[in-house]
Design an enzyme around this catalytic site. Structure first.
Site, PDB file in Angstrom:
ATOM      1  N   ARG A 141      67.833  -2.423  -3.758  1.00 47.34           N
ATOM      2  CA  ARG A 141      67.233  -2.478  -5.109  1.00 47.34           C
ATOM      3  C   ARG A 141      67.461  -1.205  -5.915  1.00 47.34           C
ATOM      4  NH1 ARG A 141      60.746  -1.240  -4.185  1.00 47.34           N
ATOM      5  NH2 ARG A 141      61.045   0.244  -2.493  1.00 47.34           N
ATOM      6  N   ASN A 157      39.497  -3.445 -18.669  1.00 52.60           N
ATOM      7  CA  ASN A 157      38.219  -3.675 -19.336  1.00 52.60           C
ATOM      8  C   ASN A 157      38.414  -3.491 -20.835  1.00 52.60           C
ATOM      9  OD1 ASN A 157      37.636  -0.861 -20.112  1.00 52.60           O
ATOM     10  ND2 ASN A 157      37.246  -0.501 -17.940  1.00 52.60           N
ATOM     11  N   ARG A 168      49.775   1.063 -28.286  1.00 55.78           N
ATOM     12  CA  ARG A 168      50.947   0.231 -28.062  1.00 55.78           C
ATOM     13  C   ARG A 168      51.195  -0.818 -29.143  1.00 55.78           C
ATOM     14  NH1 ARG A 168      53.942   3.259 -24.618  1.00 55.78           N
ATOM     15  NH2 ARG A 168      52.726   3.829 -22.761  1.00 55.78           N
TER      16      ARG A 168
END
Length: 224
Positions: A141, A157, A168
């Site tokens: 990988r 939360n 973001r």
């Protein structure tokens, strides 16, 4: 990219208001949960959001499933440490066929799609040769690029979600994680409309906090 809201705390605004009201109530949380009126819930939430006493927002959480994002995106995502993640493993999942790769629009616009796609094909071909030589997937990988598609489950939360959305959903965020964050906000907002009514980048709540780095666009344009 596919974003789904798998689960959230039932009646999150009532749960948050109950936790906040308990600090000043002579009765227990269970009784408060049953007896708080909608008007009282909104009043308590208004006080919480206005005062910045956001610890009570941690009593409600949301779990999202996200498919079709790149490893580059997930590496940014896990920097948000006050969250829980489970991601598809490249150690235990051995790719028998070429996995999906994320293609940035900028590569297409620059006319470099063929070169980009050949590079990821070459990377997978090398990975496949190592697998057939008996190299463990956890070592093969290393050749797979950040463009490789991944799947992840995220739990945050509400307090952390609001912080996540403020960073973001901003136009300065990288395009892929911004798209994911905006979709998460679209799913979360109807479940707790009062709490999430001003969620998003700083320009939703007032002046842009980015200073000289401000994109100069209102939130309505950024969110498109």
């Amino acid at each position: 990219m596919n974003v789904e809201l798998l689960y959230h705390t039932p009646d999150p605004e009532r749960a948050v208001a109950t936790a906040a009201r308990l600090c000043y109530a002579p009765v227990g949380a269970a009784e408060l949960m049953e007896t708080l009126s909608e008007e009282k819930i909104r009043k308590v939430l208004s006080t919480i959001m206005r005062s910045g006493h956001h610890s009570t927002l941690e009593h409600a959480s949301y779990t999202f499933a996200v498919d079709g994002i790149s490893r580059a995106c997930s590496h940014q995502l896990v920097r948000h440490r006050l969250a829980s993640y489970n991601q598809q493993s490249q150690r235990y999942v051995t790719f028998k066929e070429e996995p999906d790769f994320i293609l940035p629009a900028s590569v297409v616009e620059a006319g470099a799609q063929e070169e980009y796609e050949q590079a990821v094909k070459d990377a997978f071909a090398a990975y496949d040769r190592l697998i057939k030589l008996g190299i463990p997937a956890e070592d093969a990988r290393y050749l797979l690029p950040n463009a490789c598609e991944t799947k992840i489950v995220i739990t945050m939360n509400i307090r952390e979600l609001l912080h996540f959305f403020s960073l973001r959903c901003c136009n300065r965020a990288q395009w892929e994680i911004r798209e994911m964050a905006c979709r998460m906000l679209e799913l979360a907002r109807p479940t707790a409309p009062y709490i999430f009514q001003a969620a998003g980048p700083g320009c939703v709540r007032g002046a842009c906090p980015e200073g000289a780095m401000c994109c100069g666009q209102p939130w309505e344009e950024v969110a498109r």
